[in-house]
Design a protein around this motif. Structure first.
Motif, short mmCIF file in Angstrom:
data_model
loop_
_atom_site.label_atom_id
_atom_site.label_comp_id
_atom_site.label_asym_id
_atom_site.label_seq_id
_atom_site.Cartn_x
_atom_site.Cartn_y
_atom_site.Cartn_z
N UNK A 3 0.83 -1.19 0.00
CA UNK A 3 0.00 0.00 0.00
C UNK A 3 0.87 1.24 0.00
N UNK A 4 0.51 2.20 -0.83
CA UNK A 4 1.23 3.47 -0.93
C UNK A 4 0.26 4.60 -0.67
N UNK A 77 3.40 2.56 3.04
CA UNK A 77 4.53 3.48 2.88
C UNK A 77 4.02 4.76 2.23
N UNK A 78 4.81 5.82 2.40
CA UNK A 78 4.50 7.09 1.75
C UNK A 78 5.01 7.03 0.32
N UNK A 79 4.15 7.41 -0.61
CA UNK A 79 4.55 7.49 -2.02
C UNK A 79 5.55 8.59 -2.22
N UNK A 80 6.47 8.38 -3.12
CA UNK A 80 7.37 9.47 -3.50
C UNK A 80 6.55 10.52 -4.21
N UNK A 81 6.77 11.76 -3.84
CA UNK A 81 6.06 12.86 -4.52
C UNK A 81 6.58 12.95 -5.95
N UNK A 82 5.73 13.38 -6.83
CA UNK A 82 6.11 13.53 -8.23
C UNK A 82 7.24 14.55 -8.34
N UNK A 83 8.23 14.21 -9.11
CA UNK A 83 9.36 15.12 -9.32
C UNK A 83 9.07 15.98 -10.53
N UNK A 84 9.13 17.28 -10.32
CA UNK A 84 8.83 18.19 -11.44
C UNK A 84 10.11 18.82 -11.96
#
Length: 84
Positions: A3-4, A77-84
């Protein structure tokens, strides 16, 4: 465990109605049913619900506490935030 969750997902779980979730390092923990068992009292967990509680957790606990309670409380777990 696959789960994310986003930080916003965790932030929406900050009260008794929606449940109490916290982040410790990158793990997401549901402390809703644990809140009354917490040796430090429920106020502490309610204060950090919906947030990253890593700093507060490590100030008062060691790795053995996390290992002991992770199987029961960790939900993802925490999802990685989108890298912009």
């Amino acid at each position: 465990m696959s789960e994310k969750y986003t930080p916003a997902d965790v932030a929406s779980h900050k009260n008794d109605e929606n449940g109490l979730w916290i982040i410790i390092d990158s793990g997401v923990y549901d402390v809703t049913k644990f809140v009354d068992e917490h040796p430090g009292g429920s106020k502490i967990l309610k204060r950090v619900a919906g947030k990253d509680a890593s700093k507060q957790f490590w100030k008062y606990h060691n790795d053995s506490v996390l290992k002991k309670y992770s199987p029961k409380l960790k939900i993802g777990e925490v999802k990685d935030a989108a890298k912009l």
